[in-house]
Design a protein around this motif. Structure first.
Motif, PDB file in Angstrom:
ATOM      1  N   UNK A 232       0.284  -6.063   5.319  1.00 39.77           N
ATOM      2  CA  UNK A 232       0.294  -6.402   3.909  1.00 39.77           C
ATOM      3  C   UNK A 232       1.654  -6.822   3.386  1.00 39.77           C
ATOM      4  N   UNK A 233       2.722  -6.568   4.142  1.00 39.36           N
ATOM      5  CA  UNK A 233       4.073  -6.908   3.705  1.00 39.36           C
ATOM      6  C   UNK A 233       4.361  -8.372   3.990  1.00 39.36           C
ATOM      7  N   UNK A 234       5.193  -8.956   3.147  1.00 38.64           N
ATOM      8  CA  UNK A 234       5.642 -10.325   3.393  1.00 38.64           C
ATOM      9  C   UNK A 234       7.134 -10.309   3.686  1.00 38.64           C
ATOM     10  N   UNK A 235       7.564 -11.053   4.695  1.00 38.77           N
ATOM     11  CA  UNK A 235       8.982 -11.051   5.066  1.00 38.77           C
ATOM     12  C   UNK A 235       9.860 -11.733   4.045  1.00 38.77           C
TER      13      UNK A 235
ATOM     14  N   UNK B  47      -2.628   3.473  12.712  1.00 38.95           N
ATOM     15  CA  UNK B  47      -3.496   2.516  12.023  1.00 38.95           C
ATOM     16  C   UNK B  47      -2.987   2.244  10.614  1.00 38.95           C
ATOM     17  N   UNK B  48      -2.577   3.309   9.910  1.00 41.42           N
ATOM     18  CA  UNK B  48      -2.060   3.144   8.556  1.00 41.42           C
ATOM     19  C   UNK B  48      -0.762   2.334   8.554  1.00 41.42           C
ATOM     20  N   UNK B  49       0.106   2.581   9.508  1.00 42.10           N
ATOM     21  CA  UNK B  49       1.353   1.814   9.597  1.00 42.10           C
ATOM     22  C   UNK B  49       1.077   0.357   9.894  1.00 42.10           C
ATOM     23  N   UNK B  50       0.163   0.095  10.814  1.00 41.16           N
ATOM     24  CA  UNK B  50      -0.183  -1.283  11.149  1.00 41.16           C
ATOM     25  C   UNK B  50      -0.765  -2.005   9.942  1.00 41.16           C
ATOM     26  N   UNK B  51      -1.600  -1.324   9.181  1.00 42.68           N
ATOM     27  CA  UNK B  51      -2.210  -1.928   7.996  1.00 42.68           C
ATOM     28  C   UNK B  51      -1.149  -2.200   6.926  1.00 42.68           C
TER      29      UNK B  51
ATOM     30  N   UNK C  77       0.852  -1.178   0.000  1.00 45.11           N
ATOM     31  CA  UNK C  77       0.000   0.000   0.000  1.00 45.11           C
ATOM     32  C   UNK C  77       0.893   1.233   0.000  1.00 45.11           C
ATOM     33  N   UNK C  78       0.654   2.114  -0.935  1.00 44.11           N
ATOM     34  CA  UNK C  78       1.441   3.343  -1.046  1.00 44.11           C
ATOM     35  C   UNK C  78       0.917   4.389  -0.064  1.00 44.11           C
ATOM     36  N   UNK C  79       1.823   5.204   0.389  1.00 42.04           N
ATOM     37  CA  UNK C  79       1.450   6.278   1.315  1.00 42.04           C
ATOM     38  C   UNK C  79       0.762   7.401   0.556  1.00 42.04           C
ATOM     39  N   UNK C  80      -0.375   7.844   1.069  1.00 43.90           N
ATOM     40  CA  UNK C  80      -1.094   8.972   0.496  1.00 43.90           C
ATOM     41  C   UNK C  80      -1.155  10.081   1.532  1.00 43.90           C
ATOM     42  N   UNK C  81      -0.474  11.204   1.302  1.00 43.56           N
ATOM     43  CA  UNK C  81      -0.508  12.281   2.292  1.00 43.56           C
ATOM     44  C   UNK C  81      -1.909  12.885   2.387  1.00 43.56           C
ATOM     45  N   UNK C  82      -2.361  13.064   3.594  1.00 33.88           N
ATOM     46  CA  UNK C  82      -3.689  13.634   3.819  1.00 33.88           C
ATOM     47  C   UNK C  82      -3.625  15.051   4.347  1.00 33.88           C
TER      48      UNK C  82
END
Length: 67
Positions: free
Chosen positions: A64-67, A56-60, A1-6
């Motif tokens: 989604x990442x795989x080691x 929350x965004x960091x946890x999500x 998931x790409x970071x989207x600045x809010x």
């Protein structure tokens, strides 16, 4: 998931009230202090909510990442 600045919501200005002379009305001074307290509490709430959203965004994104 790409970071989207809010962006950050605007914070409320804080003014440190001072009584210029002893003849200043105590009620006006107390009102200014109460307004500053309200603005500070709103600022802290905005910052806290933004930190929760980031957490929350960091946890999500970590899920989604795989080691």
């Amino acid at each position: 998931m790409a970071y989207t600045p809010t962006g950050m919501q605007a914070l409320f200005p804080i003014y440190l009230a001072r009584m210029a002379t002893p003849s200043d009305r105590q009620e006006a001074f107390d009102s200014a202090v109460a307004q500053n307290e309200n603005n500070l509490n709103q600022n802290f709430e905005l910052i806290y909510n933004k930190l929760l959203a980031l957490e929350t965004a960091l946890a999500a994104s970590e899920e989604g990442e795989t080691p």
